[in-house]
Scaffold this motif. Structure first.
Motif, PDB file in Angstrom:
ATOM      1  N   THR A   1      -7.920  -9.002  -0.222  1.00  0.00           N
ATOM      2  CA  THR A   1      -9.310  -8.586  -0.432  1.00  0.00           C
ATOM      3  C   THR A   1      -9.442  -7.068  -0.392  1.00  0.00           C
ATOM      4  OG1 THR A   1     -10.175 -10.645   0.507  1.00  0.00           O
ATOM      5  CG2 THR A   1     -11.659  -8.748   0.477  1.00  0.00           C
ATOM      6  N   GLU A   2      -8.779  -6.436   0.575  1.00  0.00           N
ATOM      7  CA  GLU A   2      -8.853  -4.987   0.703  1.00  0.00           C
ATOM      8  C   GLU A   2      -8.140  -4.286  -0.456  1.00  0.00           C
ATOM      9  OE1 GLU A   2      -9.510  -1.094   2.118  1.00  0.00           O
ATOM     10  OE2 GLU A   2     -10.553  -3.012   2.370  1.00  0.00           O
ATOM     11  N   LEU A   3      -6.994  -4.796  -0.864  1.00  0.00           N
ATOM     12  CA  LEU A   3      -6.259  -4.187  -1.979  1.00  0.00           C
ATOM     13  C   LEU A   3      -7.058  -4.278  -3.276  1.00  0.00           C
ATOM     14  CD1 LEU A   3      -2.684  -5.479  -1.135  1.00  0.00           C
ATOM     15  CD2 LEU A   3      -3.375  -3.078  -1.229  1.00  0.00           C
ATOM     16  N   ARG A   4      -7.774  -5.379  -3.451  1.00  0.00           N
ATOM     17  CA  ARG A   4      -8.639  -5.515  -4.629  1.00  0.00           C
ATOM     18  C   ARG A   4      -9.839  -4.582  -4.541  1.00  0.00           C
ATOM     19  NH1 ARG A   4      -7.206  -9.880  -7.781  1.00  0.00           N
ATOM     20  NH2 ARG A   4      -5.734 -11.321  -6.805  1.00  0.00           N
TER      21      ARG A   4
ATOM     22  N   GLY B   1      -8.860  -1.249  -5.682  1.00  0.00           N
ATOM     23  CA  GLY B   1      -8.334  -1.212  -7.047  1.00  0.00           C
ATOM     24  C   GLY B   1      -6.835  -1.235  -7.188  1.00  0.00           C
ATOM     25  N   LEU B   2      -6.118  -1.554  -6.107  1.00  0.00           N
ATOM     26  CA  LEU B   2      -4.664  -1.631  -6.190  1.00  0.00           C
ATOM     27  C   LEU B   2      -4.177  -2.985  -6.686  1.00  0.00           C
ATOM     28  CD1 LEU B   2      -3.628   0.295  -2.956  1.00  0.00           C
ATOM     29  CD2 LEU B   2      -3.476   1.087  -5.330  1.00  0.00           C
ATOM     30  N   ARG B   3      -5.043  -3.978  -6.614  1.00  0.00           N
ATOM     31  CA  ARG B   3      -4.770  -5.297  -7.207  1.00  0.00           C
ATOM     32  C   ARG B   3      -5.977  -5.722  -8.035  1.00  0.00           C
ATOM     33  NH1 ARG B   3      -2.097  -8.847  -2.244  1.00  0.00           N
ATOM     34  NH2 ARG B   3      -0.034  -7.875  -2.304  1.00  0.00           N
ATOM     35  N   LYS B   4      -5.680  -6.548  -9.043  1.00  0.00           N
ATOM     36  CA  LYS B   4      -6.769  -7.064  -9.898  1.00  0.00           C
ATOM     37  C   LYS B   4      -6.818  -8.575  -9.851  1.00  0.00           C
ATOM     38  CE  LYS B   4      -6.520  -3.135 -13.037  1.00  0.00           C
ATOM     39  NZ  LYS B   4      -6.317  -2.672 -14.437  1.00  0.00           N
TER      40      LYS B   4
END
Length: 335
Positions: free
Chosen positions: A326-329, A332-335
């Motif tokens: 959730t935090e990486l999304r 913007g580091l994960r999509k």
């Protein structure tokens, strides 16, 4: 008080209020920090205790000092646990987010009826003490204690300055982390000017017993990367401690070791107690370790945070992976 702090009237007012409350209290002062204390917790408490004793106050800190910090306190300066609150006591609670106060040094602050002075730099602090000197912009609680010592007006000495430099040093990764601001460097320079022994501190902190290296092999053996390489994690359990003749306190520093993995934005060390799991998280700054920890019931800072979950390792890992994703999304580091 530094020029920068003097330009912040609210902060300066709270520093003076904390100093006045400590100076004017006629009874004993109990000094506490968080469980599993680090250099900032020990340094803040020990520096304040020495300053208050120099001012003629009855001050005593309580802490289970970890092995790697035992070089700093003198014989008898630190008592391991607070069995009962002294009559007429005031509590000085340092480097503690209020969400963690029930577990401070084995003492239940929620059952304490006296005044509490809370000096802290966690953004999630609820500011519930009688005096809440809380500033999340500060890199270390020890820096805030330094300002309080200035306001107390006691003569500076190497004995007071050195533990406060320890706290400033360790919470900035020996001045390598992104939280090493001009204020940090000015504070460190002031403390060195007051006699703090930076070279001696760094030499002591760099010393490790043989079991450190034995346990490091276990940490590296359990080291795992997420598929995209953004998360690096490791795990230590009771069996690993038995194999290496180590203790839980020996695990604390390894999260900073695995944090150095190139490409990883988040490092996590799992301390697997069997019926519960404690996570230590470190971020390079883009990802908020604090957001992840708070979602798991913990707290801390953007770059360094932690949480304890009353779950087995597999369930704790699953919840962590969801929170981290959730935090990486979010960033913007994960999509």
């Amino acid at each position: 008080m530094t020029a920068q702090n003097a330009a912040e009237p609210r902060y300066a007012s709270l520093v003076q209020e904390a100093a006045d409350t400590l100076r004017l209290h006629s009874g004993p002062i109990v000094i506490l920090a968080h469980v599993d204390p680090d250099g900032d917790a020990l340094g803040s408490c020990l520096g304040l205790q020495r300053a208050l004793r120099a001012a003629g106050k009855d001050a005593q800190m309580y802490m289970e000092v970890p092995r790697y910090l035992k070089f700093l306190p003198q014989e008898g300066e630190v008592l391991p646990a607070l069995d009962a609150w002294p009559e007429g006591a005031l509590a000085a609670v340092l480097d503690v987010d209020n969400t963690d106060t029930a577990r401070v040094a084995g003492a239940d602050i929620t059952a304490f009826g006296g005044e509490v002075v809370n000096i802290d730099h966690h953004g999630t602090n609820r500011r519930e003490a009688a005096v809440s000197l809380v500033d999340p912009s500060q890199a270390a609680a020890a820096m805030m204690v330094k300002d309080v010592v200035d306001a107390l007006g006691v003569p500076w000495s190497s004995e007071i300055a050195t533990p406060l430099l320890l706290g400033t040093n360790t919470d900035t990764g020996s001045f390598r982390f992104a939280n090493t601001t001009p204020r940090v460097l000015r504070t460190a320079a002031d403390l060195v000017e007051h006699g703090a022994q930076l070279g001696w501190l760094n030499d002591q902190l760099a010393r490790n017993p043989q079991r450190y290296y034995d346990l490091l092999r276990e940490v590296l053996d359990q080291m795992t990367f997420s598929r995209d390489g953004l998360i690096v994690r490791s795990r230590i359990d009771e069996a690993a401690l038995k194999r290496t003749h180590a203790a839980w306190e020996d695990v604390e520093s390894y999260v900073n070791t695995i944090r150095n993995a190139d490409g990883a934005e988040l490092a996590v060390m799992f301390k697997d107690y069997g019926d519960r799991v404690k996570l230590s998280l470190r971020s390079r700054g883009t990802v908020s370790a604090q957001n992840i920890a708070v979602s798991l019931g913990g707290g801390g800072h953007v770059a360094a945070a932690g949480a304890t979950m009353d779950l087995d390792y597999r369930d704790a890992l699953s919840l962590f992976e969801t929170a981290a994703d959730t935090e990486l999304r979010r960033v913007g580091l994960r999509k």
